[in-house]
Each structure stands twice: as C-alpha cells, then as structure tokens.
Design a protein around this motif. Structure first.
Motif, PDB file in Angstrom:
ATOM      1  N   GLN A  44      -7.261  -0.604   5.376  1.00 16.68           N
ATOM      2  CA  GLN A  44      -7.474  -0.938   6.600  1.00 16.68           C
ATOM      3  C   GLN A  44      -9.064  -1.516   7.060  1.00 16.68           C
ATOM      4  N   ARG A  45      -9.734  -1.195   6.512  1.00 12.67           N
ATOM      5  CA  ARG A  45     -11.375  -1.556   6.711  1.00 12.67           C
ATOM      6  C   ARG A  45     -11.307  -2.911   6.166  1.00 12.67           C
ATOM      7  N   GLY A  81      -0.182  -3.820  16.488  1.00 12.90           N
ATOM      8  CA  GLY A  81      -0.733  -5.107  16.203  1.00 12.90           C
ATOM      9  C   GLY A  81      -0.625  -6.390  17.169  1.00 12.90           C
ATOM     10  N   ILE A  84      -0.786   1.607   6.761  1.00 10.43           N
ATOM     11  CA  ILE A  84      -1.688   1.390   5.736  1.00 10.43           C
ATOM     12  C   ILE A  84      -2.948   2.347   5.840  1.00 10.43           C
ATOM     13  N   SER A  85      -3.334   2.663   4.586  1.00 12.77           N
ATOM     14  CA  SER A  85      -4.302   3.691   4.611  1.00 12.77           C
ATOM     15  C   SER A  85      -5.596   3.022   5.138  1.00 12.77           C
ATOM     16  N   ASP A  86      -6.611   4.312   5.539  1.00 17.13           N
ATOM     17  CA  ASP A  86      -7.776   4.086   6.273  1.00 17.13           C
ATOM     18  C   ASP A  86      -8.724   3.089   5.281  1.00 17.13           C
ATOM     19  N   GLY A 143       2.308  -1.481   4.780  1.00 17.84           N
ATOM     20  CA  GLY A 143       1.940  -0.081   4.254  1.00 17.84           C
ATOM     21  C   GLY A 143       3.139   0.890   4.093  1.00 17.84           C
ATOM     22  N   ILE A 150      -9.045  -5.312   6.415  1.00 21.16           N
ATOM     23  CA  ILE A 150      -8.361  -6.179   6.976  1.00 21.16           C
ATOM     24  C   ILE A 150      -8.920  -7.037   7.912  1.00 21.16           C
ATOM     25  N   GLY A 155      -3.000  -7.546   8.143  1.00 21.09           N
ATOM     26  CA  GLY A 155      -2.478  -5.945   8.076  1.00 21.09           C
ATOM     27  C   GLY A 155      -1.319  -5.664   9.217  1.00 21.09           C
ATOM     28  N   PHE A 204       0.850  -3.449  11.757  1.00 16.24           N
ATOM     29  CA  PHE A 204       0.640  -2.241  12.612  1.00 16.24           C
ATOM     30  C   PHE A 204       1.688  -2.235  13.710  1.00 16.24           C
ATOM     31  N   ASP A 219       0.830  -1.149  -0.017  1.00 17.33           N
ATOM     32  CA  ASP A 219      -0.046   0.087   0.014  1.00 17.33           C
ATOM     33  C   ASP A 219       0.898   1.186   0.098  1.00 17.33           C
ATOM     34  N   ARG A 239      -4.970  -7.764  12.545  1.00 15.20           N
ATOM     35  CA  ARG A 239      -4.006  -6.779  12.849  1.00 15.20           C
ATOM     36  C   ARG A 239      -2.845  -7.471  13.493  1.00 15.20           C
TER      37      ARG A 239
END
Length: 241
Positions: free
Chosen positions: A205-206, A177, A200-202, A194, A208, A172, A174, A103, A211
C-alpha cells in the motif's frame, strides 16, 4: 514403454517443490496441451491413452494404457491427454503498457481465471508476490484454459519491483477507493489486486500512487467482489476507449 521412474517423476510434479526441482510442470486436457505445444513453451513429453489422440498430437506423443494415465494424472477422471512442459524463464518487465501485480492471491481458481482474463484483455505480464499461489499448480492451469501459454508471469517481491518506478502510475484496488468510472486511465501503469480476505498488504500500500475502487450499487450486506470478477471490471475500464 513408460518406466516406473518416469511415472513417479510425472506424479511428483503435482507438488510445487518438485516442479521447482525439475523445472517442469504438468498440464492436462487436449485443448490446454495443444495450446502449450503451439506456444513458445518447450515441450518435454506428451502422454495419451487413446490412439485417436496420436492422430491429433503427432507421433511424438507416447501411448500409455488407462491405468498408467490414471497413475500420472492429478484428475479424478483423467482426460486422456497429459503434457509435461519446461517452466519458461520470465521475460524482462518493461512497463510499456499495463502490468498486473497480484498481492498474495491464494485461490488457484482465482489465479487461473485472472490469467485467462489477462489473455483476453491483452495484459501481457503478471507480477506475483512470492506468497501468491503457483501459476503451474494443476488447478490454476485447468482454469486458464491454455491462456498460461500467452501471459508472462513472474514471482518476486512487489515492494522491490516498485522501487525505481516513481513515474509509473501504481493503482491499487480498495473497497473505499475512488470510483474507477470517474477515472481516465493512462496508456501504461501497474494495477494491484490484493488478497481475497485481507486485500493489499501494508507494505505494498505504501508504494501505491492512486486508490481505485468499484462502486457498489446493490445490497450493502454484500462484502466484496471475487478478485477475479473485480479484475475483469478493471481490465474493461483500462481498455475502454
């Protein structure tokens, strides 16, 4: 004899818009060029500035003088071997194993190193967001050390790609995470890495489902790992038996 138009076209391939226009890219260095010649990627033309390289690469290579090589090369000190290749069409993306999703990776060195790591860990397909650096950027190619020949790479909307993959784990990475060392990775899935600065963009993220993160053992002043280094740690865990 190499014409001025040929030199101009090869030189133009240092820029993404001309690579897209002609469907060609340039690779330099004996090892990288040999790897690409031996791969499924179609060769357009090879240029060398020493007869010694003709013995290695064959008579199909064109011998040019050092001045012409310097004009065509994107390197400050040309290696003496330059290949022009056709950009391959991406293969179908079936999630039978692990796929890496990138990403907005912007640094050419990071992407090149990640491609090389994918080759090492047998991650056969990378899906890049459309704002990720071009994998045929000369700096990316140099960092891959020829691994670009063995990893399938696509550029598309990651959000669109994730549609319809409800049964596929999308992990994803993080800073906060869950520790990857306490996870058991499935046989297939999608690993998302990311942007170097923003993660990672919003929108991504939705999509994924899990985490994950690499726990920090050292000084908390250290902000984060380089994305290529983090990829290596994650690939090692994914492939650990």
């Amino acid at each position: 004899m190499v014409t001025k138009n040929q030199i101009k076209r090869v030189t133009s391939l240092q820029q993404k818009k001309y690579r897209n226009q002609y469907g060609l890219f340039v690779a330099e260095g004996l090892k990288t060029v040999q790897e690409l010649i031996d791969s499924v990627i179609e060769t357009h033309q090879i240029y060398v500035d020493l007869e010694l390289f003709l013995d290695v690469l064959g008579d199909s290579a064109i011998l040019v003088n050092s001045k012409t090589m310097a004009q065509m090369s994107g390197q400050q000190n040309p290696s003496g071997v330059l290949g022009v290749f056709h950009i391959p069409r991406p293969k179908a993306k079936e999630v039978k194993d692990w796929i890496l999703a990138l990403d907005a990776i912007r640094d050419p060195g990071n992407l090149g190193t990640i491609i090389r790591l994918c080759d090492w860990y047998n991650i056969g397909h990378i899906v890049c967001s459309e704002d990720t650096v071009d994998c045929y950027n000369p700096k990316v190619l140099q960092a891959t050390m020829g691994s670009i020949a063995r990893v399938n790479i696509s550029y598309l909307s990651l959000v669109d790609f994730f549609e319809g993959l409800d049964k596929v784990p999308i992990i994803g990475t993080f800073m906060d995470g869950d520790s990857i060392y306490q996870e058991t990775f499935p046989e297939r899935g999608i690993l998302v890495m990311g942007n170097e600065a923003n993660g990672i963009s919003d929108a991504v993220q939705r999509k994924i489902s899990k985490r994950g993160g690499i726990p920090q053992f050292g000084n908390p002043v250290t902000e984060s790992l380089i994305v290529a280094s983090a990829s290596a740690v994650l690939f090692s865990e994914i492939r650990r038996i």
